[in-house]
Structure formats: C-alpha cells, structure tokens
Design a protein around this motif. Structure first.
Motif, short mmCIF file in Angstrom:
data_model
loop_
_atom_site.label_atom_id
_atom_site.label_comp_id
_atom_site.label_asym_id
_atom_site.label_seq_id
_atom_site.Cartn_x
_atom_site.Cartn_y
_atom_site.Cartn_z
N TYR A 192 6.96 -56.25 6.64
CA TYR A 192 8.01 -56.24 7.65
C TYR A 192 9.26 -56.95 7.13
CZ TYR A 192 4.23 -54.93 10.83
OH TYR A 192 3.17 -54.28 11.43
N PRO A 193 10.28 -56.19 6.71
CA PRO A 193 11.55 -56.83 6.33
C PRO A 193 12.23 -57.39 7.57
CG PRO A 193 11.38 -54.60 5.46
CD PRO A 193 10.31 -54.74 6.48
N MET A 194 12.83 -58.56 7.46
CA MET A 194 13.49 -59.18 8.61
C MET A 194 14.49 -60.23 8.11
SD MET A 194 10.35 -61.57 10.02
CE MET A 194 9.20 -60.19 10.01
N ALA A 195 15.32 -60.70 9.01
CA ALA A 195 16.25 -61.78 8.67
C ALA A 195 15.46 -63.01 8.27
CB ALA A 195 17.16 -62.09 9.85
N ILE A 196 15.95 -63.72 7.25
CA ILE A 196 15.19 -64.85 6.73
C ILE A 196 14.93 -65.90 7.81
CG2 ILE A 196 17.28 -66.03 5.92
CD1 ILE A 196 13.74 -66.03 4.29
N GLY A 197 15.85 -66.03 8.75
CA GLY A 197 15.66 -67.02 9.79
C GLY A 197 14.46 -66.73 10.70
N LEU A 198 14.04 -65.46 10.75
CA LEU A 198 12.91 -65.08 11.60
C LEU A 198 11.58 -65.14 10.87
CD1 LEU A 198 14.47 -61.93 13.36
CD2 LEU A 198 14.34 -64.27 14.23
N VAL A 199 11.63 -65.17 9.53
CA VAL A 199 10.42 -65.12 8.73
C VAL A 199 9.49 -66.28 9.05
CG1 VAL A 199 9.56 -65.43 6.39
CG2 VAL A 199 11.31 -63.71 6.85
N TYR A 200 10.03 -67.48 9.03
CA TYR A 200 9.19 -68.67 9.23
C TYR A 200 8.66 -68.75 10.65
CZ TYR A 200 11.41 -69.93 4.84
OH TYR A 200 11.86 -69.92 3.56
N GLU A 201 9.50 -68.42 11.60
CA GLU A 201 9.05 -68.44 13.01
C GLU A 201 7.94 -67.42 13.23
OE1 GLU A 201 12.26 -68.13 15.73
OE2 GLU A 201 10.97 -68.02 17.49
N ALA A 202 8.04 -66.25 12.56
CA ALA A 202 7.01 -65.22 12.70
C ALA A 202 5.67 -65.73 12.17
CB ALA A 202 7.43 -63.96 11.94
N ALA A 203 5.69 -66.50 11.10
CA ALA A 203 4.45 -67.07 10.57
C ALA A 203 3.91 -68.14 11.50
CB ALA A 203 4.71 -67.64 9.18
N ALA A 204 4.82 -68.98 12.01
CA ALA A 204 4.39 -70.09 12.86
C ALA A 204 3.78 -69.60 14.17
CB ALA A 204 5.57 -71.02 13.14
N THR A 205 4.25 -68.45 14.68
CA THR A 205 3.75 -67.93 15.95
C THR A 205 2.58 -66.97 15.77
OG1 THR A 205 5.40 -66.15 15.86
CG2 THR A 205 6.01 -68.17 17.06
N GLY A 206 2.17 -66.74 14.53
CA GLY A 206 1.02 -65.88 14.28
C GLY A 206 1.33 -64.41 14.19
N ASN A 207 2.61 -64.05 14.27
CA ASN A 207 2.98 -62.63 14.17
C ASN A 207 2.92 -62.12 12.73
OD1 ASN A 207 3.54 -62.09 16.94
ND2 ASN A 207 5.41 -63.30 16.75
N MET A 208 3.02 -63.02 11.76
CA MET A 208 2.88 -62.67 10.35
C MET A 208 1.78 -63.54 9.75
SD MET A 208 4.97 -60.26 9.52
CE MET A 208 5.51 -59.40 11.00
N ASP A 209 0.98 -62.92 8.86
CA ASP A 209 -0.10 -63.66 8.21
C ASP A 209 0.36 -64.34 6.94
OD1 ASP A 209 -2.13 -62.64 10.07
OD2 ASP A 209 -1.71 -60.72 9.09
N ALA A 210 1.40 -63.80 6.32
CA ALA A 210 1.99 -64.38 5.12
C ALA A 210 3.48 -64.03 5.13
CB ALA A 210 1.35 -63.82 3.85
N VAL A 211 4.30 -64.87 4.52
CA VAL A 211 5.74 -64.62 4.51
C VAL A 211 6.30 -64.94 3.13
CG1 VAL A 211 6.07 -65.06 6.96
CG2 VAL A 211 6.25 -66.95 5.34
N LEU A 212 7.39 -64.25 2.82
CA LEU A 212 8.13 -64.56 1.60
C LEU A 212 9.34 -65.39 2.00
CD1 LEU A 212 8.24 -63.76 -1.53
CD2 LEU A 212 10.19 -62.38 -0.82
N GLY A 213 9.40 -66.61 1.53
CA GLY A 213 10.51 -67.49 1.86
C GLY A 213 11.14 -68.08 0.63
N TYR A 214 11.73 -69.25 0.81
CA TYR A 214 12.45 -69.91 -0.28
C TYR A 214 11.90 -71.32 -0.50
CZ TYR A 214 15.78 -66.14 0.47
OH TYR A 214 16.36 -64.91 0.62
N SER A 215 11.80 -71.72 -1.76
CA SER A 215 11.18 -73.00 -2.09
C SER A 215 11.94 -74.20 -1.54
CB SER A 215 11.02 -73.14 -3.61
OG SER A 215 12.28 -73.03 -4.25
N SER A 216 13.25 -74.09 -1.34
CA SER A 216 14.03 -75.23 -0.86
C SER A 216 14.23 -75.22 0.65
CB SER A 216 15.41 -75.26 -1.56
OG SER A 216 16.15 -74.10 -1.23
N ASP A 217 13.61 -74.28 1.35
CA ASP A 217 13.82 -74.15 2.79
C ASP A 217 13.07 -75.24 3.55
OD1 ASP A 217 13.85 -73.23 5.55
OD2 ASP A 217 14.58 -71.35 4.71
#
Length: 307
Positions: A192-217
C-alpha cells in the motif's frame, strides 16, 4: 535585533514546468534562498542554515519550502530559483539525479556525488551533517519480539499474509525500489503506497503489518516499532548542496556551512524529528535550540585560532 526570516511555500509543479516562481524574481543580492523538502527534517536544516547565515554574516535568508522531491530541488538549483538546498541524500541523488546505481559504500557514495555535482553542475555537495536517513523496514516491536525477528529475511515466512505500507516515492524507484527489493528478498502479500506521515500511524493502529520508513524518523520509537537489519538499501547520508556562484559572491559562507559537518548522529536526528512530528514543535524553534545548545559552533572558531 533578531532578523525576520522569510518563508515561502511553493507548489512543486511550478518548478517542474520551468516557470518563474512567484515572489522569487529579482531577489536582493543580500538574500540567500534556501530550498527544503516538505518534511520536518528538511525544514529543520533549512532553518539551521538560515540561522547560521544570519548569525555569522549580514546577509538575509529566505526559506522556500515544500519542494516535493530531490528532482524538484535539483531543477530549482539549476534554474537558479534557490541558492542552497538544505537536505540532499547520497543514495537519492546517485539514483535520481546521476542515474547511477549499485553503490553501497558510504564513502564511495559521498565521493561520487561531490565529484559529479562539481563537474556536471558547478555545485558543492557539502560534507555530511553526520546522520543518514536510509530506508528501513519496520514492524511492531511486540510482533518482532514474539517471533524473534531481527533481519528483513526473518519476515519471509510471514510475508505472503502481510500488508506492507510504503512511502509513495519509493514504490516505483529504479535501482532500490520495490521491484529490486523483491528480487533481493521476497514479495509481500499486499503493498500500500501512502504518504510517509501515514505509514507509521498505519503500523501503530494495526492496519499495516510492516512499513517502509526512514532511519532518522522520530516516529519509529514513538510508535514502538523495531527497525529490522538489512543491507539492501544504499547509503543516504545527508548534506546541503550549494551553487558555487554563491561562494564566489559570498566566500565567507563556505566556512559558515562547513561548521555544520558531522554535528548530528542519526539517533540525535530522530530526537529532533520526534519534536517536530510528534510534539509539533516548529522546525525553526528546533533549529534555534540546536544551535544555541552548541553555541552556533563558535568553539570551532576558537579551537582553530588556538591551534
């Protein structure tokens, strides 16, 4: 008296079209235009550079924010719409601007961008601020601990059933995008491509099982994610890029900007991003606090004089 920083938000498509940007024609010779991406991290460094310039010189600084990608930043530099771009990343410029790939050594990557930008574009690719902002695969820490997952390859047994949230800008990247990722590792069941700001929230709420983010975030720690080990992605060390004509006109700026080299670790950058992304502290305030804590790196000048 403190100088009043100007900040202009631009629509990226105007740069892509080659049109002159509104409000930017005919800047005063004493105004340095600093371009940033639409991220907290980039704006923090835009303001850091601006504060440094105004602390050490009589020049004014103007931020031009919301440049949507590295390519947009590069075109803005080539069209002389901005003088400095605050955050450029080795891996991104090697792939996106120089159209090269396969570089995994950080020192080799830095040598390539510094040489090629000087020779091809008459620009200075500055030394790294000291941190990298690499792509990383993260999963909820609870799941990682339960299944003893440390490396990306440990996910392969679960991948067919997993939802993978990724940054919009990564999915179709050449060289280190999703296609290359699957050739090195494996494919996820759903991506699921999405805005980076939504990636982490999607993982935290259980909507995503894994996410691609940034090491300095800073949200990696805020949302209790575990960054998995991996050697797939190229280095993404962060630096400013400067038009060399600017150094010709204002040679004092070269020393001012050099003071920012190797001043922040990746972990410290996570903390600064956390303040901006989670605690909603303004990038300007974060930058000013960082510089005041380090006395605007004036100690470097004292050390050099005492040497």
């Amino acid at each position: 008296m403190r100088k009043q920083l100007l900040c202009t938000t631009l629509v990226s498509s105007l740069v892509l079209s080659g049109c002159a940007l509104p409000g930017l024609s005919g800047p005063a010779d004493s105004t340095i235009r600093i371009g940033t991406l639409d991220t907290v991290e980039s704006e923090i460094w835009g303001y850091t550079i601006a504060h440094m310039i105004e602390h050490y010189t009589d020049l004014e600084a103007e931020l031009i924010t919301n440049l949507g990608s590295t390519i947009v930043q590069h075109q803005a530099m080539m069209q002389e719409e901005v003088d400095i771009t605050a955050t450029r990343y080795t891996g991104t410029d090697i792939a996106g601007v120089l159209n090269k790939g396969g570089v995994t050594d950080p020192e080799e990557a830095m040598e390539i961008v510094q040489h090629e930008f000087r020779e091809q574009f008459n620009q200075t690719w500055g030394d790294s601020y000291g941190f990298e902002n690499s792509y990383t695969v993260s999963i909820p820490a609870e799941f990682a601990e339960a299944e003893d997952i440390i490396h990306v390859d440990d996910l392969e047994a679960f991948a067919d059933e997993m939802n993978f949230g990724v940054d919009n800008s990564w999915i179709n990247r050449q060289g280190d995008g999703y296609q290359a990722f699957t050739e090195t590792h494996f494919a996820f069941g759903n991506v699921y491509p999405m805005a980076i700001g939504l990636v982490y929230e999607a993982a935290a709420t259980g909507n995503m099982d894994a996410v691609l983010g940034y090491s300095s975030d800073g949200r990696v720690a805020a949302y209790d994610l575990r960054v998995l080990e991996d050697d797939f992605f190229p280095p993404y060390d962060a630096s400013p890029v400067i038009r060399n004509e600017l150094f010709d006109e204002h040679p004092e700026l070269e020393e001012v900007l050099a003071r920012l080299a190797n001043t922040v670790t990746t972990e410290q950058m996570q903390e600064m991003n956390y303040k901006g992304d989670v605690e909603l502290v303004s990038p300007s305030a974060i930058a000013e606090e960082f510089l005041e804590e380090n006395s605007y790196f004036e100690d470097d000048e004292q050390n050099e004089e005492g040497a």
